[in-house]
Write a protein that holds these residues in place. Structure first.
Motif, PDB file in Angstrom:
ATOM      1  N   ILE A  72       0.876  -1.074  -0.224  1.00  0.00           N
ATOM      2  CA  ILE A  72       0.075   0.042   0.121  1.00  0.00           C
ATOM      3  C   ILE A  72       0.893   1.175  -0.126  1.00  0.00           C
ATOM      4  O   ILE A  72       1.777   1.295   0.672  1.00  0.00           O
ATOM      5  CB  ILE A  72      -0.994   0.176   1.201  1.00  0.00           C
ATOM      6  CG1 ILE A  72      -1.439  -1.427   1.553  1.00  0.00           C
ATOM      7  CG2 ILE A  72      -1.767   1.190   1.127  1.00  0.00           C
ATOM      8  CD1 ILE A  72      -2.179  -1.448   2.872  1.00  0.00           C
ATOM      9  N   SER A  73       0.726   2.446  -0.995  1.00  0.00           N
ATOM     10  CA  SER A  73       1.500   3.534  -0.666  1.00  0.00           C
ATOM     11  C   SER A  73       0.802   4.593  -0.141  1.00  0.00           C
ATOM     12  O   SER A  73      -0.481   4.576  -0.364  1.00  0.00           O
ATOM     13  CB  SER A  73       1.839   3.823  -2.380  1.00  0.00           C
ATOM     14  OG  SER A  73       0.592   4.164  -2.998  1.00  0.00           O
ATOM     15  N   TRP A  74       1.579   5.408   0.415  1.00  0.00           N
ATOM     16  CA  TRP A  74       0.804   6.484   0.992  1.00  0.00           C
ATOM     17  C   TRP A  74       1.673   7.830   0.471  1.00  0.00           C
ATOM     18  O   TRP A  74       2.861   7.901   0.610  1.00  0.00           O
ATOM     19  CB  TRP A  74       1.057   6.613   2.578  1.00  0.00           C
ATOM     20  CG  TRP A  74       0.791   7.878   3.157  1.00  0.00           C
ATOM     21  CD1 TRP A  74      -0.352   8.840   2.946  1.00  0.00           C
ATOM     22  CD2 TRP A  74       1.451   8.641   4.260  1.00  0.00           C
ATOM     23  NE1 TRP A  74      -0.365   9.948   3.594  1.00  0.00           N
ATOM     24  CE2 TRP A  74       0.827   9.840   4.360  1.00  0.00           C
ATOM     25  CE3 TRP A  74       2.387   8.328   5.140  1.00  0.00           C
ATOM     26  CZ2 TRP A  74       1.107  10.920   5.559  1.00  0.00           C
ATOM     27  CZ3 TRP A  74       2.987   9.051   5.930  1.00  0.00           C
ATOM     28  CH2 TRP A  74       2.303  10.411   6.150  1.00  0.00           C
ATOM     29  N   ASP A  75       0.860   8.505  -0.296  1.00  0.00           N
ATOM     30  CA  ASP A  75       1.270  10.066  -1.104  1.00  0.00           C
ATOM     31  C   ASP A  75       1.365  10.904  -0.127  1.00  0.00           C
ATOM     32  O   ASP A  75      -0.053  11.370   0.166  1.00  0.00           O
ATOM     33  CB  ASP A  75       0.800   9.870  -2.420  1.00  0.00           C
ATOM     34  CG  ASP A  75       1.066  11.295  -3.028  1.00  0.00           C
ATOM     35  OD1 ASP A  75       2.164  11.765  -2.725  1.00  0.00           O
ATOM     36  OD2 ASP A  75       0.640  11.793  -4.105  1.00  0.00           O
ATOM     37  N   ILE A  98       3.402   0.590   3.077  1.00  0.00           N
ATOM     38  CA  ILE A  98       2.806  -0.247   4.026  1.00  0.00           C
ATOM     39  C   ILE A  98       2.877  -1.839   3.386  1.00  0.00           C
ATOM     40  O   ILE A  98       1.757  -2.178   2.682  1.00  0.00           O
ATOM     41  CB  ILE A  98       1.557   0.081   4.602  1.00  0.00           C
ATOM     42  CG1 ILE A  98       1.448   1.394   4.618  1.00  0.00           C
ATOM     43  CG2 ILE A  98       1.176  -0.834   5.570  1.00  0.00           C
ATOM     44  CD1 ILE A  98       0.272   2.157   4.814  1.00  0.00           C
ATOM     45  N   PRO A  99       4.043  -2.549   3.383  1.00  0.00           N
ATOM     46  CA  PRO A  99       3.893  -4.013   3.157  1.00  0.00           C
ATOM     47  C   PRO A  99       2.787  -4.471   4.044  1.00  0.00           C
ATOM     48  O   PRO A  99       2.547  -4.385   5.214  1.00  0.00           O
ATOM     49  CB  PRO A  99       5.179  -4.562   3.463  1.00  0.00           C
ATOM     50  CG  PRO A  99       6.200  -3.346   3.577  1.00  0.00           C
ATOM     51  CD  PRO A  99       5.282  -2.018   4.150  1.00  0.00           C
ATOM     52  N   TRP A 100       1.912  -5.505   3.332  1.00  0.00           N
ATOM     53  CA  TRP A 100       0.819  -5.969   4.119  1.00  0.00           C
ATOM     54  C   TRP A 100       0.879  -7.540   3.803  1.00  0.00           C
ATOM     55  O   TRP A 100       1.051  -7.949   2.617  1.00  0.00           O
ATOM     56  CB  TRP A 100      -0.576  -5.275   3.840  1.00  0.00           C
ATOM     57  CG  TRP A 100      -1.053  -5.595   2.464  1.00  0.00           C
ATOM     58  CD1 TRP A 100      -0.983  -4.997   1.264  1.00  0.00           C
ATOM     59  CD2 TRP A 100      -2.018  -6.619   2.129  1.00  0.00           C
ATOM     60  NE1 TRP A 100      -1.764  -5.529   0.346  1.00  0.00           N
ATOM     61  CE2 TRP A 100      -2.391  -6.597   0.714  1.00  0.00           C
ATOM     62  CE3 TRP A 100      -2.671  -7.573   2.956  1.00  0.00           C
ATOM     63  CZ2 TRP A 100      -3.341  -7.102   0.161  1.00  0.00           C
ATOM     64  CZ3 TRP A 100      -3.672  -8.214   2.339  1.00  0.00           C
ATOM     65  CH2 TRP A 100      -4.191  -8.086   0.867  1.00  0.00           C
ATOM     66  N   GLY A 101       0.153  -8.306   4.465  1.00  0.00           N
ATOM     67  CA  GLY A 101       0.060  -9.649   4.323  1.00  0.00           C
ATOM     68  C   GLY A 101      -0.868 -10.206   5.336  1.00  0.00           C
ATOM     69  O   GLY A 101      -1.791  -9.376   6.011  1.00  0.00           O
ATOM     70  N   THR A 102      -1.194 -11.451   5.367  1.00  0.00           N
ATOM     71  CA  THR A 102      -2.141 -11.924   6.221  1.00  0.00           C
ATOM     72  C   THR A 102      -1.727 -13.324   7.067  1.00  0.00           C
ATOM     73  O   THR A 102      -0.749 -13.741   6.389  1.00  0.00           O
ATOM     74  CB  THR A 102      -3.545 -12.233   5.471  1.00  0.00           C
ATOM     75  OG1 THR A 102      -3.142 -13.297   4.321  1.00  0.00           O
ATOM     76  CG2 THR A 102      -4.255 -11.487   4.856  1.00  0.00           C
ATOM     77  N   LYS A 103      -2.312 -13.770   7.866  1.00  0.00           N
ATOM     78  CA  LYS A 103      -1.946 -14.947   8.697  1.00  0.00           C
ATOM     79  C   LYS A 103      -2.778 -16.078   8.081  1.00  0.00           C
ATOM     80  O   LYS A 103      -3.924 -16.316   8.389  1.00  0.00           O
ATOM     81  CB  LYS A 103      -2.197 -14.767  10.340  1.00  0.00           C
ATOM     82  CG  LYS A 103      -1.944 -16.193  10.947  1.00  0.00           C
ATOM     83  CD  LYS A 103      -2.322 -15.691  12.347  1.00  0.00           C
ATOM     84  CE  LYS A 103      -1.811 -17.084  13.287  1.00  0.00           C
ATOM     85  NZ  LYS A 103      -1.830 -16.741  14.606  1.00  0.00           N
ATOM     86  N   GLY A 104      -2.119 -16.791   7.055  1.00  0.00           N
ATOM     87  CA  GLY A 104      -3.128 -17.657   6.228  1.00  0.00           C
ATOM     88  C   GLY A 104      -3.644 -16.918   4.848  1.00  0.00           C
ATOM     89  O   GLY A 104      -3.129 -15.838   4.588  1.00  0.00           O
ATOM     90  N   LYS A 105      -4.975 -17.532   4.539  1.00  0.00           N
ATOM     91  CA  LYS A 105      -5.550 -16.937   3.406  1.00  0.00           C
ATOM     92  C   LYS A 105      -5.873 -15.499   3.720  1.00  0.00           C
ATOM     93  O   LYS A 105      -6.221 -15.314   4.696  1.00  0.00           O
ATOM     94  CB  LYS A 105      -6.588 -17.850   2.921  1.00  0.00           C
ATOM     95  CG  LYS A 105      -5.978 -19.297   2.443  1.00  0.00           C
ATOM     96  CD  LYS A 105      -7.047 -20.042   2.038  1.00  0.00           C
ATOM     97  CE  LYS A 105      -6.730 -21.220   1.410  1.00  0.00           C
ATOM     98  NZ  LYS A 105      -7.886 -22.347   1.011  1.00  0.00           N
ATOM     99  N   VAL A 106      -6.222 -14.670   2.575  1.00  0.00           N
ATOM    100  CA  VAL A 106      -7.143 -13.406   2.603  1.00  0.00           C
ATOM    101  C   VAL A 106      -8.309 -13.863   2.902  1.00  0.00           C
ATOM    102  O   VAL A 106      -8.932 -14.642   2.029  1.00  0.00           O
ATOM    103  CB  VAL A 106      -6.839 -12.729   1.459  1.00  0.00           C
ATOM    104  CG1 VAL A 106      -7.596 -11.392   1.444  1.00  0.00           C
ATOM    105  CG2 VAL A 106      -5.346 -12.230   1.117  1.00  0.00           C
TER     106      VAL A 106
END
Length: 275
Positions: A146-149, A169-177
């Protein structure tokens, strides 16, 4: 989920944390702040408790040597002028130790998160690859950026540079989205300028930005911010009907965050006053 069930869920989640950590520094209507070091506090968190990790840790960014060791006021404030904003610690690590340290606290947060919980961590262009690695090494499945301008007011060293006006903002999830039916999809980029009256920390993020990010948390759900600083994630959670727990090593910032949360819960945002 009815309002009564949402409130009951909120109290159960908070109570499970309080049983482990004891009485918070501050607590009000589903928002709690603990004063202490993140690694020490996070090691005591119950597993499978949080709906999201959303945090803005120290970036430890800059060239090795003097820039890393400089006081944050020299790195993040023009001419070192803080305008009354307190300084903060933890911004001194070189890139290798920063990655190892980040892996430790992300892994602890991962254990405390529920299945399918989100992990969102702020960083800048220098530490982007490092933080992306740490997010994955800590257990989260990396899903994107995610980018923040921040806008055209972002500084550039001189006219030959492209402005460093985005943070990430690198993002991920614990398992599947998770497949959601009540919210989303969420924007992958935000253009929100920094407002000085809304900025209570040298590196504080706009409340409006954090309000957008906490939408990934279900209404009444619980967010974890292990570096809550001036409390913007907590304020955004309060405004958006979410619960949140924040850790902060600076007692001065714990006080500021508590005052901001109380003001937000009363519908009167607390504005920063320059000194």
């Amino acid at each position: 989920m009815t309002r009564k069930k949402t409130a009951a869920k909120k109290h159960l989640q908070l109570d499970s944390v309080k049983k482990r950590l004891g009485k918070p520094f501050f607590e009000s209507k589903g928002i709690a702040i603990y004063h202490g070091d993140t690694l020490e506090l996070s090691s005591q968190l119950p597993a499978n408790t949080f709906d999201a990790l959303i945090t803005d840790p120290p970036y430890c960014s800059g060239a090795p040597g003097s820039a890393v060791m400089a006081d944050p006021s020299q790195k993040y404030c023009q001419s070192g002028k803080t305008l009354g904003r307190p300084s903060f610690g933890g911004d001194f690590r070189d890139q290798r130790s920063f990655k190892y340290w980040s892996l430790l606290w992300i892994a602890q947060a991962f254990n405390a998160c529920k299945e399918s919980a989100y992990g969102l961590v702020f960083t800048d262009w220098r530490q982007l690859a490092t933080m992306t690695d740490a997010l994955q090494a800590g257990g989260f499945c990396f899903k994107g950026l995610i980018s923040w301008d921040k806008g055209g007011g972002a500084r550039a060293p001189h006219k030959g540079y492209f402005r460093h006006q985005c943070e990430y903002i690198p993002w991920g999830t614990k398992g599947k989205v998770p497949r959601l039916i009540d919210r989303g999809p969420f924007a992958g980029s935000y253009s929100i300028r920094v407002s000085q009256p809304d900025k209570h920390h040298m590196t504080g993020k706009p409340t409006q930005l954090m309000q957008q990010l906490v939408q990934c948390v279900p209404p009444g759900g619980l967010t974890f911010d292990p570096f809550c600083g001036s409390g913007t994630t907590l304020v955004a959670s309060a405004l958006e009907g979410r619960s949140a727990i924040g850790f902060e090593v600076s007692e001065q910032y714990c006080e500021i965050a508590a005052q901001r949360v109380k003001a937000a819960q009363h519908g009167k945002p607390l504005h920063f006053q320059k000194t």
